[in-house]
Design a protein around this motif. Sequence first.
Motif, short mmCIF file in Angstrom:
data_model
loop_
_atom_site.label_atom_id
_atom_site.label_comp_id
_atom_site.label_asym_id
_atom_site.label_seq_id
_atom_site.Cartn_x
_atom_site.Cartn_y
_atom_site.Cartn_z
N LEU A 1 -1.35 -20.81 5.13
CA LEU A 1 -0.99 -19.96 4.00
C LEU A 1 -2.02 -18.84 3.86
CD1 LEU A 1 0.13 -22.54 1.30
CD2 LEU A 1 1.57 -20.87 2.49
N ALA B 1 4.10 -20.27 -0.50
CA ALA B 1 4.03 -21.71 -0.28
C ALA B 1 5.38 -22.40 -0.43
CB ALA B 1 3.02 -22.33 -1.24
N VAL C 1 7.79 -22.32 5.48
CA VAL C 1 6.68 -23.25 5.23
C VAL C 1 7.20 -24.68 5.21
CG1 VAL C 1 5.02 -24.01 3.48
CG2 VAL C 1 5.18 -21.58 4.09
N CYS D 1 2.22 -17.63 6.59
CA CYS D 1 3.09 -17.15 5.51
C CYS D 1 2.29 -16.99 4.22
CB CYS D 1 4.24 -18.14 5.31
SG CYS D 1 5.44 -17.63 4.09
N GLY E 1 8.38 -15.74 4.18
CA GLY E 1 8.83 -17.05 4.65
C GLY E 1 10.33 -17.24 4.58
N ILE F 1 0.97 -25.22 9.12
CA ILE F 1 1.11 -24.13 8.16
C ILE F 1 -0.25 -23.47 7.94
CG2 ILE F 1 1.73 -23.51 5.78
CD1 ILE F 1 3.24 -26.34 5.86
N THR G 1 3.69 -21.92 11.08
CA THR G 1 4.12 -20.79 10.26
C THR G 1 2.90 -20.18 9.58
OG1 THR G 1 6.39 -21.48 9.79
CG2 THR G 1 5.33 -20.15 8.13
#
Length: 390
Positions: free
Chosen positions: A172, A159, A164, A156, A132, A170, A154
């Motif tokens: 994760l 976090a 992010v 990624c 990230g 997002i 994103t």
Amino acid sequence: MHIYDQTGKKVERKEQILNATQDLMDKGKYRHFMAKEIFSQPEAVAATLAGRLGRANVLPAMFGHQAEKILNQVQGVHMVACGTSYHAALVARYWIERYARVPCQVEIASEYRYRQPVVKENTLFVAISQSGETADTLAALRLARELPYCGYLTVCNVAESAMVREAQLILLTLAGLEVGVASTKAFTTQLVGLLLLMLSLGQNKALTPQQMESFVNQLEGLPEQLGEVLALDKQISKVAKLFEDKQHTLFLGRGIFYPIALEGALKLKEISYVHAEGYPAGELKHGPLALVDKNMPVVALVPFDELTEKVVSNLQEVAARGGQLIIFADERIDFSSLPQATIIRLPAINEITAPILYTIPLQLLAYHVAVLKGTDVDQPRNLAKSVTVE
């Protein structure tokens, strides 16, 4: 460190402690962090899937509270990434176009940011980065936010990262801390995350309820299948000896397995310093075949799909030139026409998750070749885990 708000006033911010525990920084029973991370992929993938699958659907809320509204209007996808993350994006392009029936464009971030992209209406921008903090990808995201995309996502593994914080949506990945510079579990969890994106785009459009149920079931069984493929480790360690005195290798794949061949080549060159190139198998006669001789190992990916016959035909061309073939193939395929080839059989694998599973043997091969050559597996020369400068 002094922190100021947008008006220039000095402010205090709460300290945040990252949760990288000593246990995560321990190699455990493994000689290298990379080996530990390769073998932790079933758990990492299970963590990335947890709470994101319904009985016969995926849950768009995993991308954020605006996700459902944005994803429902998407008519195109534009992905930007670097290195291994770029290969994940190339795989996702096949999934998104074939199953969700949404046009998908993929670019290397350092190229995207220095041209003038044309953005069609209702196009989703997707930035992919393990850390990230990748400088080129972060700059591309910032450029994209000035363009008329319908949303900014994103994907990624960190976090607390800049990408992010700056994205609208997002996803994760939950690979956990990855110490080895050559990415393994971060890559496979990216693929899982991008597969979830494809299903989110397609479940209310091109995908039937029957397809959705099948794909969800395949994803649920993925961690167990990863364990089955990891059981090939000892067999692959013996095959690695074929590379001990070699300096060049070709990796071949067709269709969605071409990006996996690119990733296999990248892993080998990163940690063993063997010059390796990934090619579409159908491109052999357009140049690479000139390199093939008895000193050139050729690694091929041969899943059981509509391109199997074509790939086997391509490999016969290699064998006819005396090339040393190492084939990772579905157990259902007949290779009687290639009696000299070294064949490592993978269990019968479902089509949608096959690219993820075929990644594992190439990671193991690169690892064992690097160990034989005595290189620094976890910290290869000239490379950094996170590329934060151009």
